[in-house]
Design an enzyme around this catalytic site. Structure first.
Site, mmCIF file in Angstrom:
data_model
loop_
_atom_site.group_PDB
_atom_site.id
_atom_site.type_symbol
_atom_site.label_atom_id
_atom_site.label_comp_id
_atom_site.label_asym_id
_atom_site.label_seq_id
_atom_site.Cartn_x
_atom_site.Cartn_y
_atom_site.Cartn_z
ATOM 1 N N GLU A 1 0.816 -1.235 0.000
ATOM 2 C CA GLU A 1 0.000 0.000 0.000
ATOM 3 C C GLU A 1 0.841 1.274 0.000
ATOM 4 O O GLU A 1 0.692 2.112 0.887
ATOM 5 C CB GLU A 1 -0.959 -0.019 1.202
ATOM 6 C CG GLU A 1 -1.872 -1.229 1.188
ATOM 7 C CD GLU A 1 -2.735 -1.377 2.450
ATOM 8 O OE1 GLU A 1 -2.795 -0.415 3.231
ATOM 9 O OE2 GLU A 1 -3.320 -2.450 2.637
ATOM 10 N N GLU B 1 -6.022 -10.730 -0.785
ATOM 11 C CA GLU B 1 -6.826 -10.473 0.421
ATOM 12 C C GLU B 1 -8.316 -10.409 0.073
ATOM 13 O O GLU B 1 -9.048 -9.524 0.527
ATOM 14 C CB GLU B 1 -6.389 -9.156 1.090
ATOM 15 C CG GLU B 1 -4.907 -9.117 1.422
ATOM 16 C CD GLU B 1 -4.471 -7.864 2.188
ATOM 17 O OE1 GLU B 1 -5.323 -7.120 2.703
ATOM 18 O OE2 GLU B 1 -3.247 -7.634 2.259
#
Ligand code: G3I
Length: 396
Positions: free
Chosen positions: A169, A288
Protein backbone atom coordinates in the site's frame (compact mmCIF):
# COMPACT_ATOMS: atom_id res chain seq x y z
CA UNK A 1 -16.22 -40.47 -43.64
CA UNK A 2 -17.25 -37.12 -42.47
CA UNK A 3 -17.69 -38.42 -38.95
CA UNK A 4 -14.25 -39.96 -38.74
CA UNK A 5 -12.60 -36.78 -40.07
CA UNK A 6 -14.31 -34.81 -37.35
CA UNK A 7 -13.12 -37.39 -34.86
CA UNK A 8 -9.55 -37.19 -36.11
CA UNK A 9 -9.68 -33.40 -36.00
CA UNK A 10 -10.97 -33.43 -32.45
CA UNK A 11 -8.37 -35.98 -31.35
CA UNK A 12 -5.67 -33.84 -32.96
CA UNK A 13 -7.05 -30.73 -31.27
CA UNK A 14 -7.18 -32.48 -27.91
CA UNK A 15 -3.62 -33.73 -28.39
CA UNK A 16 -2.49 -30.21 -29.27
CA UNK A 17 -4.11 -28.83 -26.15
CA UNK A 18 -2.54 -31.61 -24.08
CA UNK A 19 0.85 -30.88 -25.62
CA UNK A 20 0.51 -27.16 -25.05
CA UNK A 21 -0.42 -27.85 -21.44
CA UNK A 22 2.38 -30.35 -20.98
CA UNK A 23 4.98 -28.04 -22.54
CA UNK A 24 4.64 -25.59 -19.67
CA UNK A 25 5.28 -27.19 -16.32
CA UNK A 26 2.58 -26.52 -13.76
CA UNK A 27 3.65 -24.42 -10.80
CA UNK A 28 2.50 -27.16 -8.45
CA UNK A 29 -0.67 -26.57 -6.55
CA UNK A 30 -1.87 -29.04 -3.99
CA UNK A 31 -3.34 -32.24 -5.35
CA UNK A 32 -5.55 -34.43 -3.26
CA UNK A 33 -5.11 -38.17 -3.56
CA UNK A 34 -8.81 -38.68 -2.83
CA UNK A 35 -10.68 -38.60 -6.17
CA UNK A 36 -13.91 -37.41 -4.56
CA UNK A 37 -12.25 -34.55 -2.70
CA UNK A 38 -14.32 -31.45 -3.56
CA UNK A 39 -12.51 -29.10 -1.18
CA UNK A 40 -11.38 -25.78 -2.61
CA UNK A 41 -7.79 -26.84 -2.09
CA UNK A 42 -8.19 -30.10 -4.01
CA UNK A 43 -10.08 -28.47 -6.87
CA UNK A 44 -7.65 -25.55 -7.11
CA UNK A 45 -4.76 -28.03 -7.10
CA UNK A 46 -6.05 -29.46 -10.37
CA UNK A 47 -5.26 -26.09 -11.97
CA UNK A 48 -1.89 -25.74 -10.23
CA UNK A 49 -3.52 -22.83 -8.40
CA UNK A 50 -3.01 -22.21 -4.69
CA UNK A 51 -6.06 -21.14 -2.73
CA UNK A 52 -5.43 -19.42 0.55
CA UNK A 53 -6.75 -17.69 3.60
CA UNK A 54 -5.53 -15.23 6.18
CA UNK A 55 -5.23 -16.93 9.55
CA UNK A 56 -6.15 -15.48 12.92
CA UNK A 57 -3.65 -17.39 15.05
CA UNK A 58 -5.79 -16.85 18.17
CA UNK A 59 -8.60 -18.82 16.52
CA UNK A 60 -6.58 -21.97 15.86
CA UNK A 61 -7.72 -23.36 19.24
CA UNK A 62 -11.20 -23.67 17.76
CA UNK A 63 -11.24 -27.14 16.15
CA UNK A 64 -13.78 -26.21 13.48
CA UNK A 65 -11.77 -23.14 12.49
CA UNK A 66 -8.56 -25.16 12.35
CA UNK A 67 -10.21 -27.95 10.36
CA UNK A 68 -11.58 -25.66 7.66
CA UNK A 69 -8.32 -23.72 7.52
CA UNK A 70 -6.33 -26.90 6.98
CA UNK A 71 -8.62 -28.82 4.64
CA UNK A 72 -9.92 -26.08 2.34
CA UNK A 73 -6.77 -24.03 1.77
CA UNK A 74 -3.33 -24.79 0.35
CA UNK A 75 -1.68 -21.48 1.25
CA UNK A 76 -1.97 -19.33 4.36
CA UNK A 77 -1.13 -15.78 5.38
CA UNK A 78 -0.77 -14.56 8.96
CA UNK A 79 -3.40 -11.85 9.36
CA UNK A 80 -1.44 -9.93 12.00
CA UNK A 81 1.35 -11.86 13.71
CA UNK A 82 4.06 -11.23 11.11
CA UNK A 83 3.73 -7.46 11.27
CA UNK A 84 6.44 -5.25 12.77
CA UNK A 85 4.60 -4.31 16.00
CA UNK A 86 4.21 -8.01 16.84
CA UNK A 87 7.66 -9.18 15.75
CA UNK A 88 9.74 -6.40 17.31
CA UNK A 89 7.63 -4.77 20.03
CA UNK A 90 10.74 -3.41 21.74
CA UNK A 91 13.74 -2.16 19.84
CA UNK A 92 16.11 -5.08 19.23
CA UNK A 93 13.83 -7.58 21.01
CA UNK A 94 12.17 -10.00 18.61
CA UNK A 95 9.15 -12.10 19.59
CA UNK A 96 8.80 -15.02 17.21
CA UNK A 97 6.40 -17.23 19.20
CA UNK A 98 3.11 -16.40 17.46
CA UNK A 99 4.62 -16.32 13.99
CA UNK A 100 6.39 -19.61 14.62
CA UNK A 101 3.09 -21.11 15.80
CA UNK A 102 1.52 -19.99 12.53
CA UNK A 103 4.42 -21.45 10.53
CA UNK A 104 4.11 -24.76 12.38
CA UNK A 105 0.41 -24.94 11.46
CA UNK A 106 1.24 -24.34 7.79
CA UNK A 107 3.98 -26.93 7.84
CA UNK A 108 1.82 -29.56 9.57
CA UNK A 109 -0.84 -29.07 6.90
CA UNK A 110 1.50 -28.90 3.88
CA UNK A 111 0.51 -25.32 3.13
CA UNK A 112 2.57 -22.68 1.40
CA UNK A 113 3.06 -19.41 3.25
CA UNK A 114 2.55 -15.90 1.96
CA UNK A 115 4.65 -13.74 4.30
CA UNK A 116 2.79 -10.58 5.30
CA UNK A 117 4.19 -7.92 5.60
CA UNK A 118 7.67 -6.38 5.63
CA UNK A 119 7.12 -2.69 4.84
CA UNK A 120 3.83 -0.98 5.63
CA UNK A 121 2.77 2.21 7.37
CA UNK A 122 0.33 0.48 9.73
CA UNK A 123 1.01 -1.68 12.79
CA UNK A 124 4.49 -0.26 13.27
CA UNK A 125 5.93 -0.49 16.80
CA UNK A 126 5.49 2.58 18.95
CA UNK A 127 9.21 2.84 19.71
CA UNK A 128 9.82 3.33 15.98
CA UNK A 129 7.15 5.92 15.26
CA UNK A 130 7.81 7.78 18.54
CA UNK A 131 11.54 7.82 17.81
CA UNK A 132 10.93 9.39 14.41
CA UNK A 133 8.50 11.93 15.87
CA UNK A 134 10.78 13.03 18.71
CA UNK A 135 13.85 13.14 16.46
CA UNK A 136 15.82 10.43 18.27
CA UNK A 137 15.68 8.33 15.08
CA UNK A 138 17.13 10.20 12.08
CA UNK A 139 16.39 9.34 8.44
CA UNK A 140 19.73 7.53 8.17
CA UNK A 141 18.90 5.53 11.33
CA UNK A 142 15.46 4.76 9.97
CA UNK A 143 16.86 3.38 6.73
CA UNK A 144 19.34 1.25 8.68
CA UNK A 145 16.55 0.01 10.98
CA UNK A 146 14.44 -0.97 7.97
CA UNK A 147 17.39 -2.82 6.45
CA UNK A 148 18.09 -4.66 9.70
CA UNK A 149 14.42 -5.52 10.25
CA UNK A 150 13.93 -6.91 6.73
CA UNK A 151 17.17 -8.89 6.92
CA UNK A 152 16.42 -10.34 10.36
CA UNK A 153 12.83 -11.31 9.58
CA UNK A 154 13.45 -12.72 6.10
CA UNK A 155 16.44 -14.70 7.37
CA UNK A 156 14.44 -16.04 10.32
CA UNK A 157 11.84 -17.50 7.96
CA UNK A 158 14.22 -18.29 5.08
CA UNK A 159 13.09 -21.38 3.17
CA UNK A 160 9.62 -21.30 4.75
CA UNK A 161 8.03 -18.42 2.85
CA UNK A 162 6.77 -18.84 -0.71
CA UNK A 163 5.77 -15.22 -1.42
CA UNK A 164 6.71 -12.22 0.72
CA UNK A 165 4.59 -9.07 0.70
CA UNK A 166 7.65 -6.81 0.70
CA UNK A 167 5.99 -3.42 0.22
CA UNK A 168 2.33 -2.87 0.97
CA UNK A 169 0.00 0.00 0.00
CA UNK A 170 2.63 2.55 -1.02
CA UNK A 171 0.45 4.82 -3.17
CA UNK A 172 -2.55 7.09 -2.79
CA UNK A 173 -6.11 6.52 -3.97
CA UNK A 174 -8.11 8.78 -6.25
CA UNK A 175 -9.99 10.17 -3.22
CA UNK A 176 -6.86 11.05 -1.24
CA UNK A 177 -4.78 12.58 -4.01
CA UNK A 178 -5.13 16.31 -3.40
CA UNK A 179 -2.66 17.16 -6.16
CA UNK A 180 -5.12 15.62 -8.63
CA UNK A 181 -2.87 12.67 -9.34
CA UNK A 182 -1.87 9.40 -7.74
CA UNK A 183 1.43 9.62 -5.91
CA UNK A 184 3.40 7.88 -3.16
CA UNK A 185 2.13 8.04 0.40
CA UNK A 186 2.74 7.05 3.97
CA UNK A 187 5.32 6.94 6.74
CA UNK A 188 8.18 5.42 4.72
CA UNK A 189 7.77 7.76 1.77
CA UNK A 190 7.53 10.80 4.04
CA UNK A 191 10.76 9.95 5.83
CA UNK A 192 12.84 8.14 3.22
CA UNK A 193 11.43 9.17 -0.19
CA UNK A 194 10.35 6.66 -2.83
CA UNK A 195 13.80 4.98 -2.91
CA UNK A 196 12.81 2.85 0.08
CA UNK A 197 10.74 0.66 -2.24
CA UNK A 198 13.69 -0.48 -4.37
CA UNK A 199 15.87 -0.81 -1.26
CA UNK A 200 13.31 -3.02 0.47
CA UNK A 201 13.09 -5.44 -2.46
CA UNK A 202 16.87 -5.61 -2.79
CA UNK A 203 17.35 -6.23 0.93
CA UNK A 204 14.68 -8.93 0.93
CA UNK A 205 16.35 -10.64 -2.05
CA UNK A 206 19.73 -10.59 -0.31
CA UNK A 207 18.18 -12.37 2.66
CA UNK A 208 16.29 -15.03 0.65
CA UNK A 209 17.20 -15.95 -2.92
CA UNK A 210 14.20 -18.21 -3.47
CA UNK A 211 11.11 -16.41 -2.08
CA UNK A 212 8.90 -14.60 -4.58
CA UNK A 213 8.84 -10.89 -3.71
CA UNK A 214 5.53 -9.07 -3.98
CA UNK A 215 4.26 -5.51 -4.25
CA UNK A 216 0.79 -5.65 -2.67
CA UNK A 217 -2.00 -3.07 -2.87
CA UNK A 218 -5.76 -2.53 -2.89
CA UNK A 219 -7.98 -0.83 -5.46
CA UNK A 220 -5.90 -2.23 -8.28
CA UNK A 221 -8.48 -4.81 -9.32
CA UNK A 222 -9.05 -3.24 -12.75
CA UNK A 223 -7.43 -0.58 -14.91
CA UNK A 224 -9.29 2.72 -15.17
CA UNK A 225 -9.04 5.41 -17.81
CA UNK A 226 -5.24 5.51 -17.79
CA UNK A 227 -5.35 9.11 -16.54
CA UNK A 228 -3.67 10.73 -13.52
CA UNK A 229 -6.18 9.24 -11.06
CA UNK A 230 -5.91 5.66 -12.32
CA UNK A 231 -4.21 3.89 -9.40
CA UNK A 232 -3.77 0.60 -11.27
CA UNK A 233 -1.99 2.41 -14.09
CA UNK A 234 0.28 4.18 -11.57
CA UNK A 235 1.23 0.86 -9.94
CA UNK A 236 1.78 -0.65 -13.39
CA UNK A 237 4.20 2.14 -14.34
CA UNK A 238 5.91 1.92 -10.95
CA UNK A 239 6.49 -1.83 -11.26
CA UNK A 240 7.62 -1.41 -14.86
CA UNK A 241 10.19 1.17 -13.86
CA UNK A 242 11.40 -0.91 -10.88
CA UNK A 243 11.84 -3.99 -13.06
CA UNK A 244 13.69 -1.93 -15.70
CA UNK A 245 16.12 -0.84 -12.98
CA UNK A 246 16.71 -4.48 -12.04
CA UNK A 247 14.77 -4.34 -8.78
CA UNK A 248 13.84 -7.94 -7.80
CA UNK A 249 10.06 -7.68 -7.82
CA UNK A 250 8.42 -10.97 -8.85
CA UNK A 251 4.70 -10.65 -8.11
CA UNK A 252 2.02 -7.98 -8.06
CA UNK A 253 -0.60 -8.72 -5.41
CA UNK A 254 -4.05 -7.28 -5.89
CA UNK A 255 -5.73 -7.41 -2.49
CA UNK A 256 -9.27 -7.30 -3.87
CA UNK A 257 -11.18 -6.01 -0.87
CA UNK A 258 -14.51 -5.51 -2.60
CA UNK A 259 -17.96 -4.45 -1.45
CA UNK A 260 -21.42 -5.02 -2.89
CA UNK A 261 -21.77 -1.27 -2.46
CA UNK A 262 -19.42 -0.41 -5.31
CA UNK A 263 -18.81 -1.23 -8.93
CA UNK A 264 -19.69 -4.07 -11.20
CA UNK A 265 -16.56 -5.96 -12.08
CA UNK A 266 -16.60 -8.48 -14.84
CA UNK A 267 -14.25 -11.46 -14.86
CA UNK A 268 -12.79 -10.03 -18.09
CA UNK A 269 -11.71 -6.80 -16.39
CA UNK A 270 -9.96 -8.80 -13.68
CA UNK A 271 -8.32 -11.03 -16.31
CA UNK A 272 -7.17 -7.97 -18.30
CA UNK A 273 -5.60 -6.48 -15.20
CA UNK A 274 -3.77 -9.71 -14.36
CA UNK A 275 -2.66 -10.29 -17.94
CA UNK A 276 -1.41 -6.76 -18.33
CA UNK A 277 0.76 -6.97 -15.21
CA UNK A 278 2.11 -10.27 -16.51
CA UNK A 279 3.45 -8.45 -19.60
CA UNK A 280 5.99 -6.87 -17.23
CA UNK A 281 7.45 -10.29 -16.43
CA UNK A 282 5.81 -10.51 -13.01
CA UNK A 283 3.40 -13.11 -11.74
CA UNK A 284 0.19 -12.02 -10.03
CA UNK A 285 -1.83 -13.05 -7.01
CA UNK A 286 -5.15 -12.10 -5.47
CA UNK A 287 -4.03 -11.65 -1.90
CA UNK A 288 -6.83 -10.47 0.42
CA UNK A 289 -10.13 -11.26 -1.25
CA UNK A 290 -13.34 -10.42 0.57
CA UNK A 291 -16.64 -8.86 -0.47
CA UNK A 292 -18.38 -6.76 2.13
CA UNK A 293 -22.14 -6.72 2.31
CA UNK A 294 -24.31 -3.89 3.46
CA UNK A 295 -26.39 -4.83 6.49
CA UNK A 296 -29.00 -6.18 6.90
CA UNK A 297 -28.58 -8.94 4.36
CA UNK A 298 -31.20 -11.37 5.59
CA UNK A 299 -34.18 -11.41 3.26
CA UNK A 300 -37.18 -13.28 4.57
CA UNK A 301 -39.61 -15.26 2.44
CA UNK A 302 -38.95 -17.28 -0.67
CA UNK A 303 -37.21 -14.58 -2.66
CA UNK A 304 -33.53 -14.89 -3.56
CA UNK A 305 -31.13 -12.90 -1.43
CA UNK A 306 -29.68 -10.27 -3.77
CA UNK A 307 -26.83 -9.36 -1.45
CA UNK A 308 -25.61 -12.93 -1.15
CA UNK A 309 -25.91 -13.26 -4.91
CA UNK A 310 -23.99 -10.04 -5.52
CA UNK A 311 -21.30 -11.15 -3.12
CA UNK A 312 -21.02 -14.57 -4.77
CA UNK A 313 -20.71 -12.87 -8.15
CA UNK A 314 -17.74 -10.77 -7.04
CA UNK A 315 -15.91 -13.74 -5.48
CA UNK A 316 -16.56 -15.63 -8.70
CA UNK A 317 -15.50 -12.82 -11.05
CA UNK A 318 -12.17 -12.69 -9.22
CA UNK A 319 -11.76 -16.47 -9.38
CA UNK A 320 -12.62 -16.65 -13.07
CA UNK A 321 -10.23 -13.79 -13.85
CA UNK A 322 -7.47 -15.52 -11.91
CA UNK A 323 -8.10 -18.92 -13.49
CA UNK A 324 -7.96 -17.43 -16.96
CA UNK A 325 -4.61 -15.73 -16.43
CA UNK A 326 -1.88 -18.34 -16.26
CA UNK A 327 0.48 -16.15 -14.23
CA UNK A 328 -2.08 -15.77 -11.42
CA UNK A 329 -0.49 -18.06 -8.84
CA UNK A 330 -2.79 -17.80 -5.84
CA UNK A 331 -6.21 -16.64 -4.69
CA UNK A 332 -6.23 -15.82 -0.98
CA UNK A 333 -9.28 -14.77 1.04
CA UNK A 334 -8.79 -12.38 3.97
CA UNK A 335 -10.35 -14.64 6.55
CA UNK A 336 -12.78 -17.39 5.58
CA UNK A 337 -15.64 -16.93 8.05
CA UNK A 338 -17.76 -13.98 9.11
CA UNK A 339 -16.84 -14.55 12.75
CA UNK A 340 -13.19 -13.72 12.10
CA UNK A 341 -13.18 -10.85 9.67
CA UNK A 342 -11.57 -7.44 10.04
CA UNK A 343 -14.74 -5.99 8.50
CA UNK A 344 -16.67 -6.63 11.73
CA UNK A 345 -14.88 -3.79 13.52
CA UNK A 346 -14.00 -1.49 10.65
CA UNK A 347 -15.83 1.69 9.70
CA UNK A 348 -16.03 2.01 5.91
CA UNK A 349 -17.84 5.32 6.16
CA UNK A 350 -21.27 4.12 7.25
CA UNK A 351 -20.38 3.27 10.85
CA UNK A 352 -18.66 0.25 12.41
CA UNK A 353 -20.12 -3.05 11.30
CA UNK A 354 -22.44 -1.46 8.73
CA UNK A 355 -20.65 -3.33 5.96
CA UNK A 356 -19.47 -6.81 6.86
CA UNK A 357 -20.32 -10.51 6.37
CA UNK A 358 -17.58 -10.38 3.76
CA UNK A 359 -16.38 -13.99 3.67
CA UNK A 360 -17.14 -17.46 2.27
CA UNK A 361 -18.63 -18.93 5.49
CA UNK A 362 -21.14 -17.70 8.05
CA UNK A 363 -20.01 -17.10 11.63
CA UNK A 364 -21.18 -20.63 12.49
CA UNK A 365 -19.09 -22.05 9.68
CA UNK A 366 -21.80 -22.75 7.13
CA UNK A 367 -20.61 -22.28 3.54
CA UNK A 368 -22.38 -19.38 1.81
CA UNK A 369 -23.45 -18.98 -1.79
CA UNK A 370 -20.04 -17.42 -2.48
CA UNK A 371 -18.39 -20.67 -1.44
CA UNK A 372 -20.40 -22.69 -3.99
CA UNK A 373 -19.70 -20.13 -6.69
CA UNK A 374 -15.94 -20.37 -6.16
CA UNK A 375 -16.12 -24.15 -5.81
CA UNK A 376 -18.06 -24.43 -9.09
CA UNK A 377 -15.58 -22.15 -10.90
CA UNK A 378 -12.79 -24.46 -9.83
CA UNK A 379 -14.70 -27.65 -10.58
CA UNK A 380 -16.09 -26.76 -13.99
CA UNK A 381 -13.25 -24.92 -15.68
CA UNK A 382 -10.44 -26.34 -17.75
CA UNK A 383 -8.90 -26.47 -21.20
CA UNK A 384 -8.92 -24.84 -23.64
CA UNK A 385 -9.45 -21.53 -21.82
CA UNK A 386 -8.18 -22.43 -18.37
CA UNK A 387 -4.71 -23.98 -18.38
CA UNK A 388 -2.31 -24.73 -15.56
CA UNK A 389 -0.27 -22.01 -13.93
CA UNK A 390 3.09 -20.86 -15.30
CA UNK A 391 5.77 -20.88 -12.62
CA UNK A 392 7.54 -17.67 -11.68
CA UNK A 393 11.29 -17.60 -11.28
CA UNK A 394 12.62 -15.26 -8.59
CA UNK A 395 14.39 -12.28 -10.15
CA UNK A 396 17.94 -11.98 -8.84
O1 G3I B 1 -3.39 -6.66 19.29
C1 G3I B 1 -4.17 -5.56 19.81
C2 G3I B 1 -4.61 -5.86 21.18
O2 G3I B 1 -3.48 -5.93 22.02
C3 G3I B 1 -5.55 -4.74 21.63
O3 G3I B 1 -6.05 -5.02 22.90
C4 G3I B 1 -6.72 -4.59 20.65
C5 G3I B 1 -7.67 -3.46 21.04
O4 G3I B 1 -8.07 -2.72 19.92
O5 G3I B 1 -6.20 -4.33 19.41
C6 G3I B 1 -5.37 -5.36 18.92
O6 G3I B 1 -4.85 -4.97 17.70
C7 G3I B 1 -5.75 -5.02 16.59
C8 G3I B 1 -5.13 -5.95 15.57
O7 G3I B 1 -5.88 -5.93 14.37
C9 G3I B 1 -5.01 -7.37 16.06
O8 G3I B 1 -6.26 -7.89 16.31
C10 G3I B 1 -5.90 -3.62 16.03
O9 G3I B 1 -6.62 -2.82 16.93
C11 G3I B 1 -6.63 -3.67 14.69
O10 G3I B 1 -6.57 -2.39 14.11
C12 G3I B 1 -5.92 -4.64 13.78
O11 G3I B 1 -6.62 -4.68 12.57
C13 G3I B 1 -5.93 -5.30 11.49
C14 G3I B 1 -5.66 -4.27 10.39
O12 G3I B 1 -5.03 -4.91 9.29
C15 G3I B 1 -4.75 -3.16 10.89
O13 G3I B 1 -4.52 -2.23 9.91
C16 G3I B 1 -6.84 -6.39 10.93
O14 G3I B 1 -7.00 -7.42 11.90
C17 G3I B 1 -6.22 -6.97 9.66
O15 G3I B 1 -7.14 -7.82 9.04
C18 G3I B 1 -5.89 -5.83 8.69
O16 G3I B 1 -5.29 -6.40 7.54
C19 G3I B 1 -4.95 -5.50 6.49
C20 G3I B 1 -3.73 -6.06 5.79
O17 G3I B 1 -2.71 -6.29 6.72
C21 G3I B 1 -3.27 -5.13 4.67
N1 G3I B 1 -4.36 -4.83 3.76
C22 G3I B 1 -5.59 -4.36 4.37
C23 G3I B 1 -6.06 -5.35 5.43
C24 G3I B 1 -7.38 -4.92 6.00
O18 G3I B 1 -7.27 -3.69 6.64
Amino acid sequence: MRRSRTLIISIAAAAAVALATAAVPAVGGWRSTAPQDQSLRALAGEHGLYIGTAIDVGALDDPTYAKIASTQFSTVTAENVMKWDTLEPERGVYKWELADEFMAFAKANHQKVRGHVLVWQNQLPKWLTDGVTDGSISSADLSQLLHDYITTVVKHFEGQVWQWDVVNEAVTDSWDSPAGQITYKGFWYQHLGEGYIADAFRWARSADREALLTYNDYNIDAFGDGGPLDKTEFVFQMVKSLRQKGVPIDVVGSQAHLSTRYGNYSPFQIADMLDRFATLGVATALTEVDVRNLMPQVVTGDTINPLLQAQAYDFSALMQGCLSSRHCLSYTVWGFDDGHSWTNTWDFGLGKGAERMATLYTADYQPKLAYSAVQADLAYSGAPRVLSRIPQQPKR
